[in-house]
Design a protein around this motif. Structure first.
Motif, PDB file in Angstrom:
ATOM      1  N   TRP A   1       0.841  -1.195   0.000  1.00  0.00           N
ATOM      2  CA  TRP A   1       0.000   0.000   0.000  1.00  0.00           C
ATOM      3  C   TRP A   1       0.869   1.235   0.000  1.00  0.00           C
ATOM      4  N   GLY A   2       0.251   2.345  -0.310  1.00  0.00           N
ATOM      5  CA  GLY A   2       0.901   3.641  -0.227  1.00  0.00           C
ATOM      6  C   GLY A   2      -0.165   4.718  -0.145  1.00  0.00           C
TER       7      GLY A   2
ATOM      8  N   ALA B   1      -4.402   1.947   7.100  1.00  0.00           N
ATOM      9  CA  ALA B   1      -4.914   0.806   7.868  1.00  0.00           C
ATOM     10  C   ALA B   1      -6.348   0.496   7.466  1.00  0.00           C
ATOM     11  N   ARG B   2      -7.161   1.540   7.225  1.00  0.00           N
ATOM     12  CA  ARG B   2      -8.536   1.296   6.792  1.00  0.00           C
ATOM     13  C   ARG B   2      -8.558   0.644   5.416  1.00  0.00           C
ATOM     14  N   ALA B   3      -7.667   1.079   4.524  1.00  0.00           N
ATOM     15  CA  ALA B   3      -7.600   0.480   3.184  1.00  0.00           C
ATOM     16  C   ALA B   3      -7.183  -0.992   3.272  1.00  0.00           C
ATOM     17  N   VAL B   4      -6.211  -1.290   4.120  1.00  0.00           N
ATOM     18  CA  VAL B   4      -5.771  -2.689   4.266  1.00  0.00           C
ATOM     19  C   VAL B   4      -6.894  -3.528   4.881  1.00  0.00           C
ATOM     20  N   ARG B   5      -7.587  -2.999   5.870  1.00  0.00           N
ATOM     21  CA  ARG B   5      -8.723  -3.751   6.442  1.00  0.00           C
ATOM     22  C   ARG B   5      -9.799  -4.006   5.382  1.00  0.00           C
TER      23      ARG B   5
ATOM     24  N   ALA C   1       2.602  -9.150   4.804  1.00  0.00           N
ATOM     25  CA  ALA C   1       3.188  -7.857   4.457  1.00  0.00           C
ATOM     26  C   ALA C   1       4.603  -7.853   5.017  1.00  0.00           C
ATOM     27  N   TYR C   2       5.510  -7.192   4.299  1.00  0.00           N
ATOM     28  CA  TYR C   2       6.931  -7.240   4.648  1.00  0.00           C
ATOM     29  C   TYR C   2       7.545  -5.842   4.722  1.00  0.00           C
TER      30      TYR C   2
ATOM     31  N   ALA D   1       5.731   3.586  10.249  1.00  0.00           N
ATOM     32  CA  ALA D   1       4.360   3.823   9.785  1.00  0.00           C
ATOM     33  C   ALA D   1       3.759   2.558   9.175  1.00  0.00           C
ATOM     34  N   SER D   2       4.496   1.880   8.300  1.00  0.00           N
ATOM     35  CA  SER D   2       3.963   0.665   7.673  1.00  0.00           C
ATOM     36  C   SER D   2       3.816  -0.466   8.674  1.00  0.00           C
ATOM     37  N   ASN D   3       4.723  -0.561   9.630  1.00  0.00           N
ATOM     38  CA  ASN D   3       4.559  -1.566  10.677  1.00  0.00           C
ATOM     39  C   ASN D   3       3.335  -1.256  11.525  1.00  0.00           C
ATOM     40  N   GLY D   4       3.060   0.030  11.749  1.00  0.00           N
ATOM     41  CA  GLY D   4       1.858   0.431  12.472  1.00  0.00           C
ATOM     42  C   GLY D   4       0.586   0.084  11.707  1.00  0.00           C
ATOM     43  N   VAL D   5       0.629   0.201  10.379  1.00  0.00           N
ATOM     44  CA  VAL D   5      -0.518  -0.193   9.559  1.00  0.00           C
ATOM     45  C   VAL D   5      -0.801  -1.675   9.764  1.00  0.00           C
ATOM     46  N   CYS D   6       0.239  -2.491   9.730  1.00  0.00           N
ATOM     47  CA  CYS D   6       0.063  -3.940   9.930  1.00  0.00           C
ATOM     48  C   CYS D   6      -0.585  -4.215  11.286  1.00  0.00           C
TER      49      CYS D   6
END
Length: 175
Positions: free
Chosen positions: A91-92, A104-108, A125-126, A133-138
């Motif tokens: 994502w971005g 996070a909403r988009a990933v959910r 996700a890696y 920020a990306s780890n927080g999204v996960c």
């Protein structure tokens, strides 16, 4: 399809021929810092073609549910990982929309899409260990941290990544 969590709702719009502009917007040094840096125009055009033709898997443009303004992208695609066939997510979010929880909403919102594809149980996700920020999204999207791994992205560029995973069979509404 949209995520109905708190805050601004998002909608996922299937990636189309007209979305190359978004790849160009996300190709800045700021947006690609943890991904090996900006790509050439030729690489972006090739990526656009892959996104439009992707299957199995899907790429989406992320929009605000109210108003339809584009805020970023999210998607999933097949990967072989540790002797298993899994989905990988990426994502971005454009800089002017960051910090609002939209990724996070988009990933959910993406999770039931990946589950509906029905061919893989796990979505991974890696993100780089150095990308909070990306780890927080996960974390916010319900992934479980499985540990660290050396990960090649783009080809020839190795990074130390966290391996996050969601069991798609255990999502609400799953089997």
């Amino acid at each position: 399809m949209s995520d109905v969590g708190g805050g601004q709702r998002v909608r996922l719009v299937l990636w189309s021929d007209g979305d190359l502009w978004l790849l160009r917007r996300t190709n800045s040094p700021e947006m690609t810092e943890h991904l090996g840096g900006p790509e050439t125009e030729e690489q972006l055009v090739a990526r656009q073609r892959r996104y439009v033709e992707l299957g199995p898997g899907r790429m989406y443009r992320v929009t605000l549910a109210d108003g339809g303004e584009t805020v970023g992208s999210v998607g999933y695609w097949p990967r072989s990982w540790q002797d298993a066939e899994v989905w990988e997510a990426g994502w971005g979010v454009l800089p002017e929309f960051q910090g609002r929880g939209l990724a996070a909403r988009a990933v959910r919102a993406l999770l039931p899409e990946a589950r509906a594809a029905g061919t893989r149980r796990y979505l991974h996700a890696y993100p780089s260990v150095d990308h909070p920020a990306s780890n927080g999204v996960c974390r916010s999207a319900g992934f479980t941290l499985r540990g660290q791994a050396d990960f090649e992205y783009p080809k020839g560029h190795w990074i130390r990544s966290n391996d996050w995973r969601v069991d798609l069979d255990r999502l609400p509404g799953g089997d």
